[in-house]
Design a protein around this motif. Structure first.
Motif, mmCIF file in Angstrom:
data_model
loop_
_atom_site.group_PDB
_atom_site.id
_atom_site.type_symbol
_atom_site.label_atom_id
_atom_site.label_comp_id
_atom_site.label_asym_id
_atom_site.label_seq_id
_atom_site.Cartn_x
_atom_site.Cartn_y
_atom_site.Cartn_z
ATOM 1 N N LEU A 118 0.813 -1.250 0.098
ATOM 2 C CA LEU A 118 -0.056 -0.226 -0.062
ATOM 3 C C LEU A 118 0.940 1.376 0.127
ATOM 4 O O LEU A 118 0.448 2.262 -0.818
ATOM 5 C CB LEU A 118 -1.090 -0.121 1.187
ATOM 6 N N LEU A 119 1.991 1.292 0.779
ATOM 7 C CA LEU A 119 2.924 2.404 0.834
ATOM 8 C C LEU A 119 3.467 2.662 -0.450
ATOM 9 O O LEU A 119 3.761 3.749 -1.021
ATOM 10 C CB LEU A 119 4.108 2.179 2.175
ATOM 11 N N VAL A 120 3.951 1.543 -1.128
ATOM 12 C CA VAL A 120 4.790 1.660 -2.574
ATOM 13 C C VAL A 120 3.604 2.200 -3.582
ATOM 14 O O VAL A 120 4.042 2.969 -4.292
ATOM 15 C CB VAL A 120 5.085 0.388 -2.888
ATOM 16 N N TRP A 121 2.484 1.709 -3.524
ATOM 17 C CA TRP A 121 1.278 2.035 -4.350
ATOM 18 C C TRP A 121 1.067 3.434 -4.119
ATOM 19 O O TRP A 121 1.055 4.322 -5.049
ATOM 20 C CB TRP A 121 0.111 1.328 -4.316
ATOM 21 N N GLY A 140 0.854 10.159 -3.278
ATOM 22 C CA GLY A 140 1.269 10.403 -1.886
ATOM 23 C C GLY A 140 2.613 10.864 -1.706
ATOM 24 O O GLY A 140 3.362 10.914 -2.843
ATOM 25 N N ASP A 141 3.217 11.102 -0.479
ATOM 26 C CA ASP A 141 4.537 11.530 -0.383
ATOM 27 C C ASP A 141 5.375 10.668 -0.757
ATOM 28 O O ASP A 141 5.399 9.322 -0.515
ATOM 29 C CB ASP A 141 4.686 11.814 1.359
ATOM 30 N N PRO A 142 6.628 10.882 -1.494
ATOM 31 C CA PRO A 142 7.696 9.945 -1.750
ATOM 32 C C PRO A 142 8.286 8.967 -0.560
ATOM 33 O O PRO A 142 8.698 8.140 -0.719
ATOM 34 C CB PRO A 142 8.565 10.909 -2.525
ATOM 35 N N HIS A 143 8.059 9.929 0.479
ATOM 36 C CA HIS A 143 8.766 9.307 1.517
ATOM 37 C C HIS A 143 7.908 7.785 2.037
ATOM 38 O O HIS A 143 8.630 7.043 2.918
ATOM 39 C CB HIS A 143 8.374 10.328 3.144
ATOM 40 N N LEU A 144 6.542 7.698 1.719
ATOM 41 C CA LEU A 144 6.055 6.534 1.915
ATOM 42 C C LEU A 144 6.946 5.380 1.546
ATOM 43 O O LEU A 144 7.127 4.211 1.994
ATOM 44 C CB LEU A 144 4.724 6.461 1.214
ATOM 45 N N LEU A 145 7.516 5.264 0.276
ATOM 46 C CA LEU A 145 8.243 4.570 -0.347
ATOM 47 C C LEU A 145 9.264 4.312 0.573
ATOM 48 O O LEU A 145 9.890 2.983 0.912
ATOM 49 C CB LEU A 145 8.859 4.718 -1.819
ATOM 50 N N GLU A 146 10.106 5.197 1.176
ATOM 51 C CA GLU A 146 11.264 5.168 2.112
ATOM 52 C C GLU A 146 10.957 4.261 3.347
ATOM 53 O O GLU A 146 11.608 3.454 3.648
ATOM 54 C CB GLU A 146 11.789 6.472 2.514
#
Length: 367
Positions: free
Chosen positions: A158-161, A167-173
């Motif tokens: 869900l964070l990657v998607w 969403g904020d790119p920080h979610l991928l981090e």
């Protein structure tokens, strides 16, 4: 794939869709787990509501029958208000099968907004000292602030998607950081995984591996193993990271070694004896993960093992006429006496999801 094998998979898909259709005429809340073959329901979906909504979206995607779409929209919309949960590591389970998949099918933009908000709520629980999202913040009155569950790997997609959809790119981090921590501490040398790994919540220092639903701290709880295979395979495919892929392959190799004699997983791979309960939901989740791994790697061995699992589930674990679920013989939580030889919403969802994914991948491979 032979005609007989194709027919078995196709028949299992038809059976699952017929059971989901029957469920539409029953109690209008979220199926959770069964007792005596009958569903126990929740009004807010607890952590499993996304699987029922997801099953309805899968049914609509497969049949294009409007009654499934109407129901899928209704149950998805009931979950949207949960997007702000700030002590819930299962937001991926709740919003990926429902809002994300529903958006892909129906294009409702409010689903995107809610799923991105849910991702932000999930990432907001991140502990930067230890690089992890703690588990079960609301569960059982215990302090889970330093406990990390292997289940969380399946919530990270869900964070990657969301990082790719407004969403904020920080979610991928956050997703990468948590997955890296899980690989380092949950994944053992033999490819098995701890269900729980404990950290000092203040300093982030690792303490020890543990379990909550498995046989022992050092055992391999089969559903947790399935979460690891599927979660890591999804993350590898979504991010392209080779470390995630290698971890997924290690977890899958452990499963492969354990299912050589019987493709239906026991509730814990270290539980032995003729009366050990099986967990069909662990088999369904693992099969889905193996199909995803086959897609990422192109290796037929994973597809062959997924087929073995799905065929065994289809011949030995389909529910009877008087049971309300799709898949029988699941074990929800044996140590705490919940759902033993019963059915679960996640088992049903991942069984249909794995069947459809296997059919599509295998048909492409044999053209």
């Amino acid at each position: 794939m032979t005609t007989q094998q194709f027919s078995l998979i196709d028949q299992a898909i038809h059976f699952a869709l017929s059971k989901i259709e029957l469920q539409l005429s029953r109690q209008p809340d979220f199926p959770h787990i069964t007792e005596g073959g009958k569903w126990v329901y929740t009004k807010d979906g607890v952590w499993t509501g996304g699987f029922w909504a997801g099953s309805l979206w899968l049914a609509y995607s497969e049949t294009k029958d409007e009654k499934f779409r109407v129901a899928a929209e209704s149950f998805t919309e009931r979950l949207l208000e949960r997007a702000g949960d700030d002590r819930n590591h299962d937001l991926g389970f709740m919003f990926y099968p429902s809002a994300v998949y529903g958006w892909r099918i129906a294009g409702h933009e409010e689903y995107v907004r809610a799923a991105v908000k849910a991702a932000q709520s999930l990432a907001g629980q991140f502990n930067p000292a230890g690089n992890f999202i703690p588990g079960w913040g609301f569960f059982g009155g215990h302090d889970w602030s330093g406990s990390v569950l292997v289940d969380t790997l399946m919530n990270l997609p869900l964070l990657v998607w969301a990082s790719e959809n407004g969403g904020d790119p920080h979610l991928l981090e956050v997703a990468v950081a948590h997955a890296t921590t899980a690989i380092r501490h949950h994944l053992r040398d033999d490819g098995s995984v701890y269900h729980v790994f404990k950290f000092d919540a203040t300093s982030g220092a690792p303490i020890e591996g543990d379990t909550y639903q498995g046989l022992s701290a050092e055992s391999a709880w089969s559903r947790g193993q399935g979460w690891a295979v599927a979660g890591l395979a999804m993350l590898a495919g979504m991010t392209g990271r080779t470390d995630f892929l290698e971890a997924a392959k290690r977890a899958a190799s452990f499963v492969e070694s354990k299912l050589a004699s019987d493709p239906i997983p026991p509730w814990d791979y270290d539980a032995v004896g003729p009366d050990v309960p099986r967990d069909s939901s662990a088999g369904a989740i693992t099969a889905f993960g193996l199909v995803r791994l086959a897609t990422v790697t192109g290796e037929k061995r994973y597809l062959q093992l997924a087929r073995s699992l799905l065929e065994a589930l289809s011949t030995r674990c389909l529910s009877s006429e008087d049971q309300e679920s799709v898949l029988a013989h699941a074990t929800a939580d044996l140590p705490h006496g919940l759902g033993i030889d019963e059915s679960t919403a996640y088992g049903d969802y991942y069984f249909l999801k794995a069947l459809l994914a296997f059919r599509d991948v295998d048909s492409r491979a044999t053209r």
